[in-house]
Design an enzyme around this catalytic site. Structure first.
Site, PDB file in Angstrom:
ATOM      1  N   GLU A 241     -17.432   6.084  31.276  1.00 22.58           N
ATOM      2  CA  GLU A 241     -17.898   7.000  31.907  1.00 22.58           C
ATOM      3  C   GLU A 241     -18.554   8.081  31.572  1.00 22.58           C
ATOM      4  O   GLU A 241     -18.376   9.600  31.717  1.00 22.58           O
ATOM      5  CB  GLU A 241     -16.619   7.835  32.881  1.00 22.58           C
ATOM      6  CG  GLU A 241     -15.795   6.567  33.684  1.00 22.58           C
ATOM      7  CD  GLU A 241     -14.618   6.957  34.445  1.00 22.58           C
ATOM      8  OE1 GLU A 241     -14.334   8.244  34.108  1.00 22.58           O
ATOM      9  OE2 GLU A 241     -14.259   6.278  35.379  1.00 22.58           O
TER      10      GLU A 241
ATOM     11  N   HIS B 214     -14.830  -0.012  41.329  1.00 22.47           N
ATOM     12  CA  HIS B 214     -13.662   0.609  42.380  1.00 22.47           C
ATOM     13  C   HIS B 214     -14.637   0.592  43.563  1.00 22.47           C
ATOM     14  O   HIS B 214     -15.355   1.692  43.691  1.00 22.47           O
ATOM     15  CB  HIS B 214     -13.381   2.012  41.732  1.00 22.47           C
ATOM     16  CG  HIS B 214     -12.492   1.861  40.494  1.00 22.47           C
ATOM     17  ND1 HIS B 214     -11.408   1.331  40.333  1.00 22.47           N
ATOM     18  CD2 HIS B 214     -12.943   2.269  39.196  1.00 22.47           C
ATOM     19  CE1 HIS B 214     -10.919   1.236  39.322  1.00 22.47           C
ATOM     20  NE2 HIS B 214     -11.734   2.055  38.300  1.00 22.47           N
TER      21      HIS B 214
ATOM     22  N   GLU C 142     -12.879  -2.975  36.331  1.00 19.85           N
ATOM     23  CA  GLU C 142     -11.917  -2.339  36.872  1.00 19.85           C
ATOM     24  C   GLU C 142     -11.798  -2.694  38.411  1.00 19.85           C
ATOM     25  O   GLU C 142     -11.604  -1.769  39.359  1.00 19.85           O
ATOM     26  CB  GLU C 142     -11.612  -0.924  36.661  1.00 19.85           C
ATOM     27  CG  GLU C 142     -11.771  -0.781  34.981  1.00 19.85           C
ATOM     28  CD  GLU C 142     -11.825   0.886  34.690  1.00 19.85           C
ATOM     29  OE1 GLU C 142     -11.594   1.616  36.069  1.00 19.85           O
ATOM     30  OE2 GLU C 142     -11.828   1.282  33.610  1.00 19.85           O
TER      31      GLU C 142
ATOM     32  N   ASP D 241     -11.291  -3.026  42.033  1.00 10.19           N
ATOM     33  CA  ASP D 241     -10.147  -2.795  43.271  1.00 10.19           C
ATOM     34  C   ASP D 241     -11.092  -2.422  44.570  1.00 10.19           C
ATOM     35  O   ASP D 241     -12.273  -2.090  44.366  1.00 10.19           O
ATOM     36  CB  ASP D 241      -9.074  -1.841  43.071  1.00 10.19           C
ATOM     37  CG  ASP D 241      -9.319  -0.604  42.631  1.00 10.19           C
ATOM     38  OD1 ASP D 241     -10.653   0.040  42.828  1.00 10.19           O
ATOM     39  OD2 ASP D 241      -8.661  -0.032  41.924  1.00 10.19           O
TER      40      ASP D 241
HETATM   41  C1  XIL Z   1      -6.543   5.647  36.041  1.00  8.77           C
HETATM   42  C2  XIL Z   1      -5.204   5.015  35.851  1.00  8.77           C
HETATM   43  O1  XIL Z   1      -5.300   3.805  36.805  1.00  8.77           O
HETATM   44  C3  XIL Z   1      -4.075   5.922  36.431  1.00  8.77           C
HETATM   45  O2  XIL Z   1      -2.863   5.100  36.258  1.00  8.77           O
HETATM   46  C4  XIL Z   1      -4.333   7.313  35.615  1.00  8.77           C
HETATM   47  O3  XIL Z   1      -3.391   8.184  36.181  1.00  8.77           O
HETATM   48  C5  XIL Z   1      -5.837   7.682  35.717  1.00  8.77           C
HETATM   49  O4  XIL Z   1      -6.546   6.740  35.120  1.00  8.77           O
HETATM   50  N1  XIL Z   1     -11.605   4.684  35.558  1.00  8.77           N
HETATM   51  C6  XIL Z   1     -11.043   4.395  34.381  1.00  8.77           C
HETATM   52  C7  XIL Z   1      -9.523   4.086  34.367  1.00  8.77           C
HETATM   53  O5  XIL Z   1     -11.808   4.056  33.507  1.00  8.77           O
HETATM   54  O6  XIL Z   1      -9.092   4.525  33.158  1.00  8.77           O
HETATM   55  C8  XIL Z   1      -8.795   5.044  35.475  1.00  8.77           C
HETATM   56  O7  XIL Z   1      -7.438   4.746  35.402  1.00  8.77           O
HETATM   57  C9  XIL Z   1      -9.566   4.679  36.772  1.00  8.77           C
HETATM   58  C10 XIL Z   1     -10.943   5.003  36.828  1.00  8.77           C
END
Ligand code: XIL
Length: 740
Positions: A157, A234, A262, A264
């Protein structure tokens, strides 16, 4: 049958190419196995606490997923309680379990603006000290897991949504260089590790995706060891990730792997059947997108059960974002993912080369069958400006696969868009090698001056040439769609030009060739002098109706059904630029201040085009642009309401200059307010004419001697490059090439 036997049988059936309908149930085969059979990995983020304390969680993780990402265990806040302490417990537990289970591991993440311990952010370090702390952290961590953690989300990020570098601890303290440094340090620590840049919100075209592309390109140019780009994904149930294949392919043009890291898909809670269905569709599209891109290596979900997901705590009102419910029962989304991974559509092309690869050295096969073609010599000349195509020179250019694509002794079909530059040489569009002949030739034949689809009678020197030939000669520099069909049962060759039957030949016996498929030449030469785009190959004879479908000339299509999505094959990014642009009744609603802007051009404005739109004008009093495409000081065309004449107008300025002539055609009557009207503007480059149609009626004679010029600026819907904002509704904007 016992479970394991069912699984093996189903998997064997999948590998043998048997369709979904033939297998009993997908749930007997894990996503892990299904994905593996398609050449990708399916993974999940893993919570150390759940893995340790929840046996059914651990069981499902082990059986369903081929690769794991520690969700938090490798973040600074967990790993580094103090400057001199590494707390490996959680990370070790996850890695050990994965290795024991034959799973791969993605390390996550070495540098991130978030999840940093207070001793670090609150500490007083000089720049040099801080670089040392970071380097030590990166190298100690990567070295510890060398050989066990194959992939690393090295930097996470690093961009803002507008594409600028993301402000945060590392940028502020170390400057932009920290990104390249971390990659170099990680590579030093484990030269075998595959190093990724990971980002969110870059799943659709836009400033962030563009900036990420520019960043990766610049890192590659500096020789920084970066091997992959991860798109987090996401998403929500109303996301439309239909631009994902094009975006992923764009990165692979920089010679990096890509992965969904990631995934979802959150939906509003409480959950409804409609919410679950929309979620299943988004999971389906993302899975299909990865399968369609040759170098998309894995899909990782950010948690696999609603029992343990970060969404509930992070997005109030949302939840249920994963594939399994609280009780670890599979949700519709699980079944749609399994379905896509299972389905080998017998109707799909066996090879499909859009020829839109930015680097132009590899023509990616998006069919999912891995027949990427190596391009030699060709430049780019696209159907629309930012879609490149293979541009042959008639002498040295070609693209070829490593292996045959078609079974040429059964029915097969080959199609392509072509724009020929000269009739001076015989030019092959597509072919597949035998030992001494090609098994078929889709080509321009110089000696007859026609398009031809030819199958020689044998793979030898003495052959009979059996040919389906077009009735008329090609038009130079005009995009033309060619389809050659061989139908084995009837032993017939068929040639279609622009989707219309144009020559057949009976009594053909094709033979099986086992050598590479070629674009832009045959085995013996015959290189094409012109541009080739979107080549497709099928192991079946396409019926006439399907040939019409693939020869569709739409190059842009916005339906504005609550989204500014171009649904044409070019899938352009478009965004609403202010609150004055919204959606209403599945149309674009503009109040005279907002408009929709594309991230680039949609048309070759110096070639023939047709634009149609439905409009409903709410207020006059100013110029009201429906659609335009920008140049530097002028737009290349304007379709608009013209306030000085009180008429609809299509205007093509004669040059991209302030003193240019306004070449314009006006409607015969003033527009009525609050009435749906269909407008069409037609520019014919061959005849150099411009025409305007209102509700299907041409307004006077076409304007002759119209000069046009190629603009490469943005397409605008509801405004021009300089203003002229529409007030009312705009719907169903479409662009075609060439003039209809
Ligand atoms: C999130 C985790 O899922 C949580 O458990 C934690 O509290 C915060 O981080 N992008 C990312 C991940 O790259 O590392 C993040 O994960 C979600 C967004």
């Amino acid at each position: 049958m016992r479970m394991r036997e069912v699984a093996v049988t189903v998997l064997a059936a999948i590998l043998a190419g048997v369709g979904w309908a033939d297998v009993a149930s997908a749930e007997t085969v894990s996503l892990r196995e299904l994905a593996q059979s398609r050449g990708i990995a399916f993974g999940s983020a893993v919570s150390a606490a759940s893995l340790a304390g929840d046996a059914s969680y651990a069981r499902t993780l082990g059986s369903e997923f081929g690769v794991v990402t520690p969700e938090d265990a490798m973040k600074w806040a967990v790993l580094r309680p103090a400057r001199d302490t590494f707390r490996w417990g959680d990370a070790d537990a996850i890695v050990d379990a994965a290795v024991a289970n034959g799973q791969g591991v993605r390390g996550h993440t070495l540098v991130w603006h978030s999840s940093l311990p207070a001793w670090l952010t609150g500490g007083s370090f000089t720049t040099t000290e801080l670089r040392d702390v970071l380097k030590e952290h990166v190298q100690t961590t990567v070295r510890r897991y060398a050989g066990r953690v194959k992939f690393w989300d090295v930097a996470n990020e690093v961009l803002n949504n507008d594409g600028s570098p993301r402000a945060g601890f590392w940028l502020e303290r170390l400057g932009e260089e920290y990104i390249a440094d971390v990659f170099r340090w990680a590579h030093e620590a484990d030269p075998a590790a595959v190093l990724y840049l990971n980002e969110y919100g870059a799943e659709t075209h836009g400033p962030k995706a563009d900036a990420l592309y520019a960043l990766v390109r610049s890192l590659k140019e500096q020789g920084v060891p970066i091997h992959g780009v991860g798109l987090q994904a996401h998403l929500t149930g109303s996301s439309r990730p239909d631009q994902l294949p094009a975006l992923l392919r764009r990165f692979t043009g920089l010679d990096v792997d890509v992965a969904v890291t990631e995934l979802d898909v959150r939906i509003p809670v409480p959950v409804t059947p409609a919410g679950l269905a929309s979620q299943a569709e988004v999971y389906r599209q993302v899975t299909a997108a990865c399968l369609a891109v040759a170098r998309c290596v894995s899909i990782t979900v950010w948690g696999f059960t609603d029992r343990r997901s970060w969404i509930g705590a992070t997005y109030p009102g949302w939840g249920a974002a994963t594939l399994f419910d609280d009780d670890l029962a599979t949700k519709p989304a699980y079944r749609s993912v399994a379905d896509v991974l299972t389905r080998t559509d017998p109707n799909a092309p066996v090879g499909h080369w859009p020829l839109d690869d930015p680097a132009g050295t590899v023509a990616a096969d998006v069919s999912g069958n891995g027949h990427d073609a190596t391009v030699r010599g060709a430049k780019a000349d696209g159907r629309v400006p930012h879609v490149t195509a293979f541009a042959g020179d008639g002498a040295t250019t070609e693209a070829s696969t490593g292996a045959p694509v078609l079974n040429t002794d059964g029915s097969f079909t080959v199609s392509a868009w072509v724009s020929m530059y000269s009739t001076g040489v015989p030019g092959v569009v597509a072919s597949q090698d035998g030992e001494t002949r090609s098994a078929f030739y889709l080509m321009y034949q110089k000696s007859t001056g026609r398009w031809e689809f030819t199958v020689p009678s044998a793979d030898g020197t003495e052959v009979t040439w059996l040919t389906a030939r077009s009735a008329s000669a090609p038009v130079l520099k005009r995009w033309t769609h060619l389809t050659g069909v061989y139908e084995a049962p009837t032993r017939q060759l068929r040639l279609y030009v622009d989707g219309v039957p144009d020559g057949t030949r009976d009594g053909v016996t094709a033979w099986r060739s086992t050598k590479p498929f070629r674009i832009g030449r045959s085995l013996s030469g015959g290189r094409f002098d012109g541009a080739i785009s979107d080549v497709r190959a099928w192991n079946r004879a396409l019926p006439a109706g399907e040939v019409t479908g693939i020869s569709d000339r739409t190059v842009a299509a916005w339906g504005f059904d609550n989204a500014a999505i171009d649904s044409s094959p070019f899938g352009r990014g478009t965004s609403l630029n202010s609150s004055g642009a919204t959606y209403d009744s599945n149309a674009l609603k503009l109040d005279g201040t907002g408009c929709a802007e594309g991230y680039g051009p949609a048309l070759r404005t110096d070639r023939s085009w047709t634009i149609t739109a439905r409009v409903n004008l709410a207020a006059k009093g100013a110029a009201r642009t429906v659609i335009s495409q920008s140049g530097t000081v002028r737009d290349a065309f304007y379709l608009q309401y013209h306030q000085s004449y009180d008429r609809w107008a299509v205007i093509v300025p004669s040059a991209d200059a302030t003193g240019s002539d306004w070449q314009q055609v006006l409607s015969t009557a003033p527009p009525a307010l609050n009435t749906w009207t269909t407008l069409s503007a037609v520019y014919d480059a061959q005849a150099a004419t411009l025409a305007l149609h209102v509700d299907g009626v041409r307004q006077g004679d076409p304007l002759p001697a119209v000069k046009s010029w190629p603009s490469t600026g943005r397409i605008h819907i509801g405004c021009s490059g300089t203003g002229g904002r529409f007030n009312g509704l705009i719907d169903d904007v479409k662009a075609y090439v060439p003039a209809a």
